[in-house]
Design a protein around this motif. Sequence first.
Motif, PDB file in Angstrom:
ATOM      1  N   THR A 383      32.273  33.392  -3.415  1.00 19.68           N
ATOM      2  CA  THR A 383      31.814  32.514  -2.353  1.00 19.68           C
ATOM      3  C   THR A 383      31.735  31.088  -2.872  1.00 19.68           C
ATOM      4  O   THR A 383      32.037  30.817  -4.038  1.00 19.68           O
ATOM      5  CB  THR A 383      30.457  32.982  -1.790  1.00 19.68           C
ATOM      6  OG1 THR A 383      30.155  32.262  -0.594  1.00 19.68           O
ATOM      7  CG2 THR A 383      29.339  32.796  -2.815  1.00 19.68           C
ATOM      8  N   THR A 384      31.325  30.165  -2.005  1.00 20.18           N
ATOM      9  CA  THR A 384      31.351  28.735  -2.303  1.00 20.18           C
ATOM     10  C   THR A 384      30.126  28.066  -1.676  1.00 20.18           C
ATOM     11  O   THR A 384      29.244  28.728  -1.130  1.00 20.18           O
ATOM     12  CB  THR A 384      32.616  28.091  -1.694  1.00 20.18           C
ATOM     13  OG1 THR A 384      32.503  28.140  -0.256  1.00 20.18           O
ATOM     14  CG2 THR A 384      33.888  28.824  -2.124  1.00 20.18           C
ATOM     15  N   ILE A 385      30.132  26.737  -1.693  1.00 22.00           N
ATOM     16  CA  ILE A 385      29.087  26.000  -0.982  1.00 22.00           C
ATOM     17  C   ILE A 385      29.331  25.988   0.524  1.00 22.00           C
ATOM     18  O   ILE A 385      28.471  25.545   1.284  1.00 22.00           O
ATOM     19  CB  ILE A 385      28.967  24.554  -1.488  1.00 22.00           C
ATOM     20  CG1 ILE A 385      30.242  23.755  -1.154  1.00 22.00           C
ATOM     21  CG2 ILE A 385      28.650  24.510  -2.979  1.00 22.00           C
ATOM     22  CD1 ILE A 385      30.091  22.262  -1.320  1.00 22.00           C
ATOM     23  N   GLY A 386      30.493  26.483   0.968  1.00 25.67           N
ATOM     24  CA  GLY A 386      30.836  26.421   2.385  1.00 25.67           C
ATOM     25  C   GLY A 386      29.856  27.123   3.302  1.00 25.67           C
ATOM     26  O   GLY A 386      29.291  26.500   4.213  1.00 25.67           O
ATOM     27  N   PRO A 387      29.618  28.439   3.119  1.00 26.74           N
ATOM     28  CA  PRO A 387      28.666  29.119   3.990  1.00 26.74           C
ATOM     29  C   PRO A 387      27.261  28.539   3.911  1.00 26.74           C
ATOM     30  O   PRO A 387      26.528  28.507   4.906  1.00 26.74           O
ATOM     31  CB  PRO A 387      28.711  30.567   3.480  1.00 26.74           C
ATOM     32  CG  PRO A 387      30.053  30.705   2.840  1.00 26.74           C
ATOM     33  CD  PRO A 387      30.318  29.375   2.220  1.00 26.74           C
ATOM     34  N   ILE A 388      26.859  28.074   2.728  1.00 23.31           N
ATOM     35  CA  ILE A 388      25.538  27.467   2.566  1.00 23.31           C
ATOM     36  C   ILE A 388      25.430  26.197   3.399  1.00 23.31           C
ATOM     37  O   ILE A 388      24.442  25.973   4.112  1.00 23.31           O
ATOM     38  CB  ILE A 388      25.264  27.169   1.080  1.00 23.31           C
ATOM     39  CG1 ILE A 388      25.179  28.464   0.272  1.00 23.31           C
ATOM     40  CG2 ILE A 388      23.992  26.342   0.912  1.00 23.31           C
ATOM     41  CD1 ILE A 388      25.133  28.244  -1.228  1.00 23.31           C
ATOM     42  N   THR A 389      26.453  25.348   3.328  1.00 26.55           N
ATOM     43  CA  THR A 389      26.453  24.093   4.082  1.00 26.55           C
ATOM     44  C   THR A 389      26.417  24.354   5.576  1.00 26.55           C
ATOM     45  O   THR A 389      25.669  23.707   6.328  1.00 26.55           O
ATOM     46  CB  THR A 389      27.702  23.268   3.718  1.00 26.55           C
ATOM     47  OG1 THR A 389      27.707  23.028   2.303  1.00 26.55           O
ATOM     48  CG2 THR A 389      27.717  21.947   4.453  1.00 26.55           C
ATOM     49  N   ALA A 390      27.221  25.323   6.027  1.00 28.34           N
ATOM     50  CA  ALA A 390      27.268  25.645   7.452  1.00 28.34           C
ATOM     51  C   ALA A 390      25.916  26.145   7.952  1.00 28.34           C
ATOM     52  O   ALA A 390      25.434  25.726   9.008  1.00 28.34           O
ATOM     53  CB  ALA A 390      28.354  26.687   7.709  1.00 28.34           C
ATOM     54  N   ALA A 391      25.301  27.050   7.180  1.00 32.78           N
ATOM     55  CA  ALA A 391      24.052  27.662   7.628  1.00 32.78           C
ATOM     56  C   ALA A 391      22.876  26.696   7.528  1.00 32.78           C
ATOM     57  O   ALA A 391      22.006  26.663   8.408  1.00 32.78           O
ATOM     58  CB  ALA A 391      23.765  28.916   6.804  1.00 32.78           C
ATOM     59  N   ARG A 392      22.837  25.906   6.462  1.00 30.84           N
ATOM     60  CA  ARG A 392      21.671  25.041   6.247  1.00 30.84           C
ATOM     61  C   ARG A 392      21.649  23.859   7.211  1.00 30.84           C
ATOM     62  O   ARG A 392      20.579  23.435   7.666  1.00 30.84           O
ATOM     63  CB  ARG A 392      21.646  24.537   4.804  1.00 30.84           C
ATOM     64  CG  ARG A 392      20.437  23.668   4.507  1.00 30.84           C
ATOM     65  CD  ARG A 392      20.265  23.373   3.045  1.00 30.84           C
ATOM     66  NE  ARG A 392      19.052  22.599   2.820  1.00 30.84           N
ATOM     67  CZ  ARG A 392      17.823  23.108   2.693  1.00 30.84           C
ATOM     68  NH1 ARG A 392      17.659  24.400   2.754  1.00 30.84           N
ATOM     69  NH2 ARG A 392      16.782  22.325   2.510  1.00 30.84           N
ATOM     70  N   HIS A 393      22.816  23.308   7.549  1.00 30.18           N
ATOM     71  CA  HIS A 393      22.849  22.069   8.325  1.00 30.18           C
ATOM     72  C   HIS A 393      23.450  22.258   9.714  1.00 30.18           C
ATOM     73  O   HIS A 393      23.491  21.298  10.490  1.00 30.18           O
ATOM     74  CB  HIS A 393      23.647  21.003   7.570  1.00 30.18           C
ATOM     75  CG  HIS A 393      23.148  20.758   6.184  1.00 30.18           C
ATOM     76  ND1 HIS A 393      21.914  20.206   5.922  1.00 30.18           N
ATOM     77  CD2 HIS A 393      23.702  21.022   4.971  1.00 30.18           C
ATOM     78  CE1 HIS A 393      21.738  20.121   4.608  1.00 30.18           C
ATOM     79  NE2 HIS A 393      22.807  20.610   4.018  1.00 30.18           N
ATOM     80  N   GLY A 394      23.933  23.459  10.038  1.00 31.41           N
ATOM     81  CA  GLY A 394      24.550  23.658  11.339  1.00 31.41           C
ATOM     82  C   GLY A 394      25.831  22.878  11.508  1.00 31.41           C
ATOM     83  O   GLY A 394      26.172  22.451  12.615  1.00 31.41           O
TER      84      GLY A 394
END
Length: 432
Positions: A383-394
Amino acid sequence: MSEPPRFDRGHTDDLMSFLAASPTPYHAVANAAERLEKAGFSQVAETDAWDGTAGGKYVLRGGAIIAWYVPEGAAAHTPFRIVGAHTDSPNLRVKPRPDSGAHGWRQVAVEIYGGPLLNSWLDRDLGLAGRLSLRDGTTRLVDVDRPLLRVPQLAIHLDRAVNSDGLKLDKQRHMQPVWGLGEDVRDGDLIAFLEETAGLAEGSVTGWDLMVHPVEPPAYLGRDRELVAGPRMDNLLSVHAGTAALAAAAGRGPELPYIPVLAAFDHEENGSQSDTGADGPLLGSVLERSVLARGGTYEDRARAFAATVCLSSDTGHAVHPNYAERHDPTHHPRVDGGPILKVNVNNRYATDGSGRAVFAAACEKAGVPFQTFVSNNAMPCGTTIGPITAARHGIRTVDIGVAILSMHSVRELCGAKDPFLLANALTAFLEG
């Protein structure tokens, strides 16, 4: 219609210089900041009040950098276009009590950071670099870029089955590097050596964040020099490309329909949960303060975020000629085939169909081919920072990158063209 490319082979040459000059996340963000300063960006402090003036700005926090360019006349609700990346790589990091040794060898006590290929660290000439925290509250970067340390491998005569049964390494017992001889191991020797190296007064260092790095420089490889071998491509290749793309996009000035952003985080390799990681508040805080500094409200912030897109750029796996069965049989990304679009339906990557369309449009505009990566169903997906960025900031997020071999090795391998193909695609994306 595609535009003439901004970057060529000279970009890859510069990437190699960037890799060599960035042995730690702290050095990487300092070098990125230096490049942005030359493009007209200026640093702003998080502790200061921000104004809404146009132009390029950046924030440094530890091993992370957030940089953005506000075009003249940008509205408070103007959306962002973000290139996300990370600055850290798996390595060996110095423990709080670094001085150790046994049987006449002087050693440095290290802890394993992230998920390195341990065997790639054996019998390498290694340097030492990082950040020193001083008694007066300031910090100083240090880089001993010469053969200083070595993790010696056990001779085959003492491990006769190593080639048949495989190399087995204990992270505690087998990965401690040597750096000299002597029976008298004294606490403070390593830090005293670094104080002297950095030209600091004795006893001035009260804290440190130090890590080991290979001193062999990046190099072109192959008959036609069509490959690049070097350290920390995962993921300084993306940091370097994102920095170049942001500087290029800023040159468009008031023509930009978006606010282009570079967000390069630390600590991706161990979960991103820190004040400088993608799972921390740094990106959201910077973006929100930018909206408010331009006279915006919560409504403006919500509108801007709703139309924002992030490309999470991280290296991925090229098909390995010796292990092709480990890859999905219908998805074989090749080096120098252009950047890869990463897809995983279980949200290990954040890409969906609408995100694919955004990336495809950027590649078409830049005249850059792209490929698709999907993991073999029988193997777990990273995984990457991608799912984290999407979930944390919408924020709508798309996972992309460059296909490489030997990921998480001391020395990784990519195609010589892919770095500038990525930079051209990122520039087209940021310019909208």
